[in-house]
Design a protein around this motif. Structure first.
Motif, PDB file in Angstrom:
ATOM      1  N   MET A  55     -11.453  -2.436  26.013  1.00 33.82           N
ATOM      2  CA  MET A  55     -11.721  -1.331  25.949  1.00 33.82           C
ATOM      3  C   MET A  55     -12.374  -0.821  23.882  1.00 33.82           C
ATOM      4  O   MET A  55     -12.793  -0.153  24.012  1.00 33.82           O
ATOM      5  N   LYS A  56     -11.830  -2.133  23.134  1.00 31.08           N
ATOM      6  CA  LYS A  56     -12.617  -1.648  21.675  1.00 31.08           C
ATOM      7  C   LYS A  56     -13.949  -1.813  21.869  1.00 31.08           C
ATOM      8  O   LYS A  56     -15.009  -1.271  20.954  1.00 31.08           O
ATOM      9  N   LEU A  57     -14.377  -3.168  22.765  1.00 25.79           N
ATOM     10  CA  LEU A  57     -15.343  -3.455  22.685  1.00 25.79           C
ATOM     11  C   LEU A  57     -16.520  -1.470  23.523  1.00 25.79           C
ATOM     12  O   LEU A  57     -17.304  -1.224  22.647  1.00 25.79           O
ATOM     13  N   LEU A  58     -16.328  -1.020  24.539  1.00 25.59           N
ATOM     14  CA  LEU A  58     -16.691  -0.305  25.586  1.00 25.59           C
ATOM     15  C   LEU A  58     -16.980   1.198  24.094  1.00 25.59           C
ATOM     16  O   LEU A  58     -17.551   2.110  23.832  1.00 25.59           O
ATOM     17  N   ASP A  59     -15.479   0.892  23.136  1.00 26.34           N
ATOM     18  CA  ASP A  59     -15.595   2.352  22.540  1.00 26.34           C
ATOM     19  C   ASP A  59     -16.718   1.862  21.164  1.00 26.34           C
ATOM     20  O   ASP A  59     -16.834   3.360  21.072  1.00 26.34           O
ATOM     21  N   HIS A  60     -16.650   0.997  20.650  1.00 24.28           N
ATOM     22  CA  HIS A  60     -17.422   0.541  19.915  1.00 24.28           C
ATOM     23  C   HIS A  60     -18.995   1.139  19.660  1.00 24.28           C
ATOM     24  O   HIS A  60     -19.877   1.419  19.502  1.00 24.28           O
ATOM     25  N   LEU A  61     -19.382  -0.034  21.445  1.00 19.50           N
ATOM     26  CA  LEU A  61     -20.670   0.698  21.757  1.00 19.50           C
ATOM     27  C   LEU A  61     -20.995   1.500  22.451  1.00 19.50           C
ATOM     28  O   LEU A  61     -22.328   2.578  22.183  1.00 19.50           O
ATOM     29  N   LEU A  62     -19.841   3.049  22.529  1.00 20.80           N
ATOM     30  CA  LEU A  62     -20.355   3.951  23.675  1.00 20.80           C
ATOM     31  C   LEU A  62     -19.102   4.916  22.947  1.00 20.80           C
ATOM     32  O   LEU A  62     -18.479   5.009  23.875  1.00 20.80           O
ATOM     33  N   PRO A  63     -19.474   5.342  21.659  1.00 15.37           N
ATOM     34  CA  PRO A  63     -18.199   6.417  21.529  1.00 15.37           C
ATOM     35  C   PRO A  63     -18.019   7.522  21.866  1.00 15.37           C
ATOM     36  O   PRO A  63     -18.950   7.621  22.325  1.00 15.37           O
ATOM     37  N   ASP A  64     -17.364   8.011  22.073  1.00 15.78           N
ATOM     38  CA  ASP A  64     -17.097   9.613  22.749  1.00 15.78           C
ATOM     39  C   ASP A  64     -17.087  10.673  21.951  1.00 15.78           C
ATOM     40  O   ASP A  64     -17.441  10.304  20.339  1.00 15.78           O
ATOM     41  N   LYS A  65     -17.542  11.446  22.186  1.00 21.62           N
ATOM     42  CA  LYS A  65     -18.770  12.489  21.773  1.00 21.62           C
ATOM     43  C   LYS A  65     -17.103  13.502  21.246  1.00 21.62           C
ATOM     44  O   LYS A  65     -17.562  13.533  19.804  1.00 21.62           O
ATOM     45  N   ASP A  66     -16.259  13.941  21.435  1.00 22.43           N
ATOM     46  CA  ASP A  66     -15.177  14.031  21.495  1.00 22.43           C
ATOM     47  C   ASP A  66     -14.207  14.139  21.872  1.00 22.43           C
ATOM     48  O   ASP A  66     -13.526  13.426  23.018  1.00 22.43           O
ATOM     49  N   PRO A  67     -13.419  12.914  20.724  1.00 23.03           N
ATOM     50  CA  PRO A  67     -12.428  11.731  21.414  1.00 23.03           C
ATOM     51  C   PRO A  67     -10.869  12.626  21.770  1.00 23.03           C
ATOM     52  O   PRO A  67      -9.558  12.239  21.119  1.00 23.03           O
ATOM     53  N   THR A  68     -11.187  14.496  21.689  1.00 25.72           N
ATOM     54  CA  THR A  68     -10.020  14.896  21.202  1.00 25.72           C
ATOM     55  C   THR A  68     -10.056  15.422  22.770  1.00 25.72           C
ATOM     56  O   THR A  68      -8.819  15.985  23.034  1.00 25.72           O
ATOM     57  N   THR A  69     -10.685  15.380  23.267  1.00 25.11           N
ATOM     58  CA  THR A  69     -10.442  15.566  25.509  1.00 25.11           C
ATOM     59  C   THR A  69      -9.495  15.156  25.845  1.00 25.11           C
ATOM     60  O   THR A  69      -9.289  13.946  25.538  1.00 25.11           O
ATOM     61  N   PHE A  70      -8.941  16.169  26.905  1.00 27.95           N
ATOM     62  CA  PHE A  70      -8.044  15.533  27.501  1.00 27.95           C
ATOM     63  C   PHE A  70      -8.572  14.008  28.280  1.00 27.95           C
ATOM     64  O   PHE A  70      -7.694  13.265  28.820  1.00 27.95           O
ATOM     65  N   HIS A  71      -9.265  13.569  29.298  1.00 25.39           N
ATOM     66  CA  HIS A  71      -9.826  12.848  29.144  1.00 25.39           C
ATOM     67  C   HIS A  71     -10.207  11.447  28.616  1.00 25.39           C
ATOM     68  O   HIS A  71     -10.922   9.890  29.055  1.00 25.39           O
ATOM     69  N   ALA A  72     -10.656  11.230  27.596  1.00 20.51           N
ATOM     70  CA  ALA A  72     -10.878  10.216  26.043  1.00 20.51           C
ATOM     71  C   ALA A  72      -9.171   9.566  26.456  1.00 20.51           C
ATOM     72  O   ALA A  72      -7.935  10.060  26.539  1.00 20.51           O
ATOM     73  N   GLY A  73     -10.076   7.998  26.920  1.00 24.24           N
ATOM     74  CA  GLY A  73      -9.485   7.237  26.748  1.00 24.24           C
ATOM     75  C   GLY A  73      -8.402   7.089  28.036  1.00 24.24           C
ATOM     76  O   GLY A  73      -7.517   5.483  28.475  1.00 24.24           O
ATOM     77  N   THR A  74      -9.182   7.355  28.858  1.00 24.20           N
ATOM     78  CA  THR A  74      -8.600   7.292  30.222  1.00 24.20           C
ATOM     79  C   THR A  74      -9.312   6.482  30.804  1.00 24.20           C
ATOM     80  O   THR A  74     -10.349   5.591  30.932  1.00 24.20           O
ATOM     81  N   VAL A  75      -8.664   5.552  32.244  1.00 20.33           N
ATOM     82  CA  VAL A  75      -9.846   4.848  33.205  1.00 20.33           C
ATOM     83  C   VAL A  75     -10.951   5.019  33.804  1.00 20.33           C
ATOM     84  O   VAL A  75     -11.711   4.449  33.346  1.00 20.33           O
TER      85      VAL A  75
END
Length: 68
Positions: free
Chosen positions: A1-21
């Motif tokens: 998950m950390k690798l994916l977050d680094h390669l493709l960061p969320d555009k808006d991490p405050t959205t309700f679906h950020a960090g979900t499967v």
């Protein structure tokens, strides 16, 4: 998950679906060429397979990743 977050960061991490499967599945699909536009259907098996293969490429082919 950390690798994916680094390669493709969320555009808006405050959205309700950020960090979900489902958000991580879309990130894997984006590595396989999925554009994730609002009108696109969910990613298929081929795109997911390409994304998984892209995530396993040698580190020399990917941008530098800090120690995670």
């Amino acid at each position: 998950m950390k690798l994916l977050d680094h390669l493709l960061p969320d555009k808006d991490p405050t959205t309700f679906h950020a960090g979900t499967v489902s958000s991580y599945l879309v990130k894997i699909a984006r590595l396989g060429g999925y554009l994730a536009r609002a009108s696109d259907p969910p990613p298929g098996n081929t795109v997911m397979w390409r994304g998984l293969r892209a995530s396993r490429t040698p580190s020399s082919a990917q941008p530098s990743v800090p120690n995670l």
